[in-house]
Structure formats: C-alpha cells, structure tokens
Design a protein around this motif. Sequence first.
Motif, PDB file in Angstrom:
ATOM      1  N   ILE A  28      -6.737  -3.690 -13.656  1.00 37.48           N
ATOM      2  CA  ILE A  28      -5.408  -3.578 -13.059  1.00 37.48           C
ATOM      3  C   ILE A  28      -5.582  -3.362 -11.559  1.00 37.48           C
ATOM      4  O   ILE A  28      -6.377  -2.521 -11.135  1.00 37.48           O
ATOM      5  N   THR A  29      -4.822  -4.119 -10.767  1.00 36.98           N
ATOM      6  CA  THR A  29      -4.772  -3.919  -9.327  1.00 36.98           C
ATOM      7  C   THR A  29      -3.356  -3.499  -8.987  1.00 36.98           C
ATOM      8  O   THR A  29      -2.411  -4.237  -9.263  1.00 36.98           O
ATOM      9  N   GLY A  30      -3.228  -2.293  -8.437  1.00 36.83           N
ATOM     10  CA  GLY A  30      -1.912  -1.753  -8.091  1.00 36.83           C
ATOM     11  C   GLY A  30      -1.854  -0.276  -8.411  1.00 36.83           C
ATOM     12  O   GLY A  30      -2.744   0.267  -9.060  1.00 36.83           O
ATOM     13  N   ASP A  31      -0.802   0.363  -7.940  1.00 29.52           N
ATOM     14  CA  ASP A  31      -0.649   1.792  -8.147  1.00 29.52           C
ATOM     15  C   ASP A  31      -0.005   2.076  -9.497  1.00 29.52           C
ATOM     16  O   ASP A  31       0.821   1.302  -9.972  1.00 29.52           O
ATOM     17  N   ILE A  32      -0.395   3.206 -10.098  1.00 35.63           N
ATOM     18  CA  ILE A  32       0.143   3.620 -11.393  1.00 35.63           C
ATOM     19  C   ILE A  32       0.793   4.986 -11.241  1.00 35.63           C
ATOM     20  O   ILE A  32       0.220   5.891 -10.651  1.00 35.63           O
ATOM     21  N   GLN A  33       1.999   5.116 -11.788  1.00 37.72           N
ATOM     22  CA  GLN A  33       2.669   6.402 -11.902  1.00 37.72           C
ATOM     23  C   GLN A  33       2.977   6.599 -13.373  1.00 37.72           C
ATOM     24  O   GLN A  33       3.506   5.700 -14.026  1.00 37.72           O
ATOM     25  N   ALA A  34       2.633   7.780 -13.902  1.00 39.40           N
ATOM     26  CA  ALA A  34       2.875   8.055 -15.321  1.00 39.40           C
ATOM     27  C   ALA A  34       3.370   9.484 -15.487  1.00 39.40           C
ATOM     28  O   ALA A  34       2.884  10.399 -14.828  1.00 39.40           O
ATOM     29  N   SER A  35       4.337   9.650 -16.379  1.00 40.22           N
ATOM     30  CA  SER A  35       4.849  10.994 -16.644  1.00 40.22           C
ATOM     31  C   SER A  35       4.089  11.652 -17.786  1.00 40.22           C
ATOM     32  O   SER A  35       4.237  12.839 -18.021  1.00 40.22           O
ATOM     33  N   ARG A  36       3.275  10.879 -18.486  1.00 38.68           N
ATOM     34  CA  ARG A  36       2.484  11.408 -19.599  1.00 38.68           C
ATOM     35  C   ARG A  36       1.001  11.180 -19.335  1.00 38.68           C
ATOM     36  O   ARG A  36       0.616  10.540 -18.368  1.00 38.68           O
ATOM     37  N   ASP A  37       0.174  11.682 -20.230  1.00 41.53           N
ATOM     38  CA  ASP A  37      -1.278  11.551 -20.115  1.00 41.53           C
ATOM     39  C   ASP A  37      -1.686  10.082 -20.113  1.00 41.53           C
ATOM     40  O   ASP A  37      -0.989   9.224 -20.666  1.00 41.53           O
ATOM     41  N   ILE A  38      -2.845   9.806 -19.500  1.00 46.70           N
ATOM     42  CA  ILE A  38      -3.351   8.438 -19.455  1.00 46.70           C
ATOM     43  C   ILE A  38      -4.873   8.449 -19.586  1.00 46.70           C
ATOM     44  O   ILE A  38      -5.542   9.363 -19.109  1.00 46.70           O
ATOM     45  N   ARG A  39      -5.392   7.437 -20.272  1.00 50.16           N
ATOM     46  CA  ARG A  39      -6.838   7.277 -20.433  1.00 50.16           C
ATOM     47  C   ARG A  39      -7.229   5.926 -19.856  1.00 50.16           C
ATOM     48  O   ARG A  39      -6.612   4.905 -20.161  1.00 50.16           O
ATOM     49  N   ILE A  40      -8.276   5.936 -19.033  1.00 50.24           N
ATOM     50  CA  ILE A  40      -8.781   4.719 -18.396  1.00 50.24           C
ATOM     51  C   ILE A  40     -10.165   4.424 -18.954  1.00 50.24           C
ATOM     52  O   ILE A  40     -11.108   5.177 -18.733  1.00 50.24           O
TER      53      ILE A  40
END
Length: 129
Positions: A28-40
């Motif tokens: 992914i190229t771009g900014d990420i905003q998340a209100s919940r947990d995230i796994r990369i």
Amino acid sequence: MFSKKNKMSKNNEVQPTAVNLICDGTSITGDIQASRDIRIDGFLNGKMKVNGKVVVGNTGKIQGDVHCKTIDVSGMVEGNIIASEMVNLKNTAVILGNITTDKISVEPGAKFTGTCKMGEPAPKKDEKK
C-alpha cells in the motif's frame, strides 16, 4: 420472519474487537488512519495514525511515521514511532528512526537506530502546550 432478518444482520455487523489486516504480499502506498487496531504483514509506504494498537509482523515493513497507543514490532519500521503508551520491540525487529513513548520493551536481538525519548506520555493530537 423479521426476527430471522435481525439475527442475520446482527451476525454481519463489525465487531468492536475487529482488527484491520494488511496481509503478506500486499503493498500500500498512502497514509492510513484507523480507529481500531491494525496488523501489518505486508508493506506500507506512508504515514499511519491509529487510535489503538499496531502490530508489525515478521514480514511487515512500514516506510513512514507511526502514531498510535501501542506498537509491537517484529518486522521493520523506517520512520519515527510515537506511541502514547507502549513500544514493544521483538527480537526480529528493525527500527530506523526515533521513538517517543511512555514505556518501551526491547528483546535481545532487536535492532534500533535512532533516539528514544520516554518517561513522559507522548502528546496527544488534541493537547495544546
């Protein structure tokens, strides 16, 4: 009839414990905003702002700054980490950037190149100095 429909729609609702996932092999190229947990487990080239926990798996790589409450890193982060609560660097972690956090845990074998400022909670985005 209506009660059956309600049961079906209830099962399809997003659970409050749902985790966002970027799988291995995904870029992914771009900014990420998340209100919940995230796994990369894949690759992110961009900034990340998360209101919860970030997990960077063994195959995960982030090129960009990360703002979150807590972060567990087993993969690689090339950028600054600002965690308001906790940073956990696992033995396979590679960090190329600065860390600002309240608490940090570093397992033997983790690689960290940068500076670390800790002991004071990181400023929240809506706090004014």
